[in-house]
Design an enzyme around this catalytic site. Structure first.
Site, short mmCIF file in Angstrom:
data_model
loop_
_atom_site.label_atom_id
_atom_site.label_comp_id
_atom_site.label_asym_id
_atom_site.label_seq_id
_atom_site.Cartn_x
_atom_site.Cartn_y
_atom_site.Cartn_z
N TRP A 187 -16.94 64.89 89.29
CA TRP A 187 -18.30 65.31 89.67
C TRP A 187 -19.33 64.18 89.65
CZ3 TRP A 187 -21.30 63.84 85.68
CH2 TRP A 187 -20.70 63.76 84.42
N LYS A 215 -30.31 69.40 92.84
CA LYS A 215 -30.30 68.04 92.33
C LYS A 215 -30.57 67.14 93.51
CE LYS A 215 -28.43 64.48 89.67
NZ LYS A 215 -27.62 64.04 88.57
N GLU A 219 -30.25 60.78 93.41
CA GLU A 219 -30.46 60.61 91.97
C GLU A 219 -29.09 60.63 91.30
OE1 GLU A 219 -33.58 63.30 90.72
OE2 GLU A 219 -35.07 62.13 91.83
N ASP A 221 -25.68 60.81 89.24
CA ASP A 221 -25.09 61.86 88.41
C ASP A 221 -24.83 61.37 86.99
OD1 ASP A 221 -24.96 63.64 90.58
OD2 ASP A 221 -23.00 62.89 91.19
#
Ligand SMILES: *[C@@H]1O[C@H](CO)[C@@H](O)[C@H](O)[C@H]1NC(C)=O
Ligand SMILES: *[C@@H]1O[C@H](CO)[C@@H](O)[C@H](O)[C@H]1NC(C)=O
Length: 279
Positions: A187, A215, A219, A221
């Site tokens: 992820w 999200k 940006e 993770d």
């Protein structure tokens, strides 16, 4: 959360969703009003469903400066898109409405099947709505895409709790590509990913209120062990999942990734290069 769903990859990041009943009951006909506001003590969302985030625009501008060709065009085209629905007062969320699916994750939207277990038990394997990039159906998991996952959650929730008919929003900030991961459980800053559907309340299903960029694309993770920059600082919140084979930063030739939530210029350009804003 019912134990039943714990094994589902698609559940990662599922969160409770509160939503206004006006968006709720008229999701099919609602006109999306967009407002680009400069906050100054005033309610910046007044009279608008969606909001063009000036902070996101600033971040994008920093990447547009150094981008070129198609990537630059895509970055410029998403600059004016609204990307949030804001619940600024409690009265807009009188009750829990449903679930936010795929938050910060990479599972595709896909097509909704006629019923939730349509693709299970080797049935309908060739139907488009049974496309299954993560091979979940063979594990008896009906969440082969997020639309079907919504259908599954709706069926199970309503069975357990007949007075609750949940609705859903799906995070489409980074799920434009289907088959780019070695493992769908990875992820963190996935290589080859693309921005997904532009935010909209026109989802094609009355069960799904909206596709949203929950999200913000671009940006990070999570960070690599060593942060970007000449100082080669250790990242205090390093998560080993960000060294997965699928994560940008796991190859020597990749750039290092910044802390979760910080702007990741390399990633936004890759997400833009692979974007599928129309689904
Ligand atoms: C699905 O498609 C494959 C390949 O075209 C074909 O061999 C198979 O018979 C189809 N299966 C069903 C259930 O229609
Ligand atoms: C859930 O799905 C099952 C199996 O398809 C069906 O029999 C049942 O009626 C559904 N329940 C609800 C509440 O829709």
């Amino acid at each position: 959360m019912p134990r039943l769903f714990v094994s589902s990859v698609a559940l990662m990041g599922a969160a409770l969703l509160c939503s206004s009943s006006s968006l709720a009951h008229e999701a099919k006909t609602v006109e999306v009003t967009t407002r680009s506001a400069k906050p100054k003590g005033e309610n910046i969302f007044k009279g608008a469903d969606m909001y063009v985030n000036p902070y996101f625009q600033e971040e994008l501008d920093s990447s547009i400066k150094t981008a070129s060709g198609e990537v630059k065009k895509t970055l410029q085209s998403i600059r004016g898109l609204s990307s949030a629905y804001w619940l600024d007062v409690k009265s807009k969320a009188p009750h829990v409405r449903g679930f936010a699916l795929n938050t910060a994750n990479y599972q595709t939207v896909g097509e909704m099947c006629p019923f939730w277990d349509y693709c299970l038990g080797g049935k309908n394997v060739n139907a488009t709505c049974c496309d299954d990039p993560c091979k979940l159906a063979q594990q008896y998991n009906a969440g082969n895409n997020e639309m079907n996952y919504a259908l599954l959650l709706h069926n199970k929730t309503t069975t357990l709790w007949p007075s609750f008919e949940p609705r859903f929003v799906i995070d489409t900030g980074r799920n434009g590509q289907a088959d780019m991961r070695d493992s769908c459980s990875n992820w963190c800053n996935i290589r080859g990913a693309g921005i997904g559907h532009r935010p909209t309340v026109k989802t094609g299903s009355p069960l799904v209120d909206a596709f949203l960029w929950l999200k913000t694309p671009g940006e990070s993770d999570g960070c690599t062990q060593i942060l970007p920059g000449a100082e080669k600082e250790q990242c205090p919140r390093f998560d080993s999942m960000c060294m997965s084979v699928d994560s940008i930063g796991s190859l020597e030739s990749d750039p290092r990734a910044p802390e979760a939530g910080l702007w990741f210029d390399y990633q936004i350009k890759e997400l833009a290069a692979n974007a599928r804003l129309d689904g």
